[in-house]
Design an enzyme around this catalytic site. Sequence first.
Site, PDB file in Angstrom:
ATOM      1  N   HIS A 150       0.793  -1.160   0.026  1.00 29.45           N
ATOM      2  CA  HIS A 150       0.080  -0.009  -0.125  1.00 29.45           C
ATOM      3  C   HIS A 150       0.941   1.412  -0.046  1.00 29.45           C
ATOM      4  O   HIS A 150       0.826   2.104  -0.837  1.00 29.45           O
ATOM      5  CB  HIS A 150      -0.812  -0.041   1.160  1.00 29.45           C
ATOM      6  CG  HIS A 150      -1.610  -1.120   1.471  1.00 29.45           C
ATOM      7  ND1 HIS A 150      -2.853  -1.758   0.774  1.00 29.45           N
ATOM      8  CD2 HIS A 150      -1.462  -2.276   2.337  1.00 29.45           C
ATOM      9  CE1 HIS A 150      -3.442  -2.664   1.174  1.00 29.45           C
ATOM     10  NE2 HIS A 150      -2.548  -3.026   2.064  1.00 29.45           N
TER      11      HIS A 150
HETATM   12  O1  RIB Z   1      -5.423   0.039   4.566  1.00 28.56           O
HETATM   13  C1  RIB Z   1      -3.870   0.113   4.319  1.00 28.56           C
HETATM   14  C2  RIB Z   1      -3.230   1.242   5.350  1.00 28.56           C
HETATM   15  O2  RIB Z   1      -3.536   0.744   6.568  1.00 28.56           O
HETATM   16  C3  RIB Z   1      -1.752   1.155   4.798  1.00 28.56           C
HETATM   17  O3  RIB Z   1      -1.302   2.535   5.219  1.00 28.56           O
HETATM   18  C4  RIB Z   1      -1.209   0.239   6.197  1.00 28.56           C
HETATM   19  O4  RIB Z   1       0.027   0.529   6.789  1.00 28.56           O
HETATM   20  C5  RIB Z   1      -2.289   0.713   7.144  1.00 28.56           C
HETATM   21  O5  RIB Z   1      -1.841   1.833   7.834  1.00 28.56           O
END
Ligand code: RIB
Length: 313
Positions: A243
């Site tokens: 992500h």
């Molecule tokens: O949904 C994914 C996000 O939530 C990413 O930033 C992960 O690190 C969590 O913070």
Amino acid sequence: MSPRKIIIDTDPGQDDAVAILLALASPEEIEVLGITAVAGNVPLPLTSKNARIVCELAGKPEVKVFAGCDAPLSRPLVTAEHVHGKTGLDGPDLPDPQMALQDGHAVDFIIETLRAEPAGTVTLCPLGPLTNVATALQKAPDIVDRIQEIVLMGGAYFEVGNITPTAEFNIYVDPEAADIVFKSGIRITVMPLDVTHKALVTKPRNDAFRALGTAAGVAVAEMTDFFERFDKEKYGSNGAPLHDPCVTAYLINPDLFTGRHINVEIETASELTLGMTVADWWGVTDRAPNATFMGDIDADGFFALLTERLARL
Ligand code: RIB
Ligand code: CA
């Protein structure tokens, strides 16, 4: 071209860690003015510790790391140990940090830095709940016009939710903070699950990290080995979704991503859909566009860039 000055606001988190490593490995494109930790994946004492662990893993103990808000603006903190493990950085066995936290609150660092740097030259890169950023905007409204851009990981449209059926974790944890940011009028670029779920650490990609043979390369392989199980179980994914590194990769090569400039609003009232990013992807309303919402990624190009840059550490 001079490197882009950024502040990384983060809740490490294995994927945050990879985003930070990518930024610190790319000094031609990115100058990290500081890292601000926020409560999110794990509580603040751990996110502020993990941010320093990652800086030392990158061989950059001189990076300034600040602790920020330890809870959302107006709700109890929700964490994600079920995804990231008890420490937030489960997977590799990394030493405790030697580098100290900076004195002062992360929110004040964000405000002071934006006031000190020429207007329009600093980008904020939130990788967790938007509590620090929203608090800074509330405390110092004058910084709104001084922020070059906010490039954040959060939200979802076609992918809907990962923490509830309708909400992505970063937005869900502090929807009121997200609402403040998305209504601020600041230029915003969003890396939603729609993109990050296409950036999967498949086995060949994980093998390429490990084959670097460096402390950073092996640690990233071990981090993604650990945190892929949540997505594999839930989505049947073919690897861990990276992500947060989508934010850093965008700063280095924006052509890796495509999206639309649309209206995005945050659900803050309904318990059923709390934290949903209501993205007008199809332009069915007359709501004014307020964000560039990414929808696709050149995943092979992304991993080629990431692996090449990790090799530098
Ligand atoms: O949904 C994914 C996000 O939530 C990413 O930033 C992960 O690190 C969590 O913070
Ligand atoms: Ca994160």
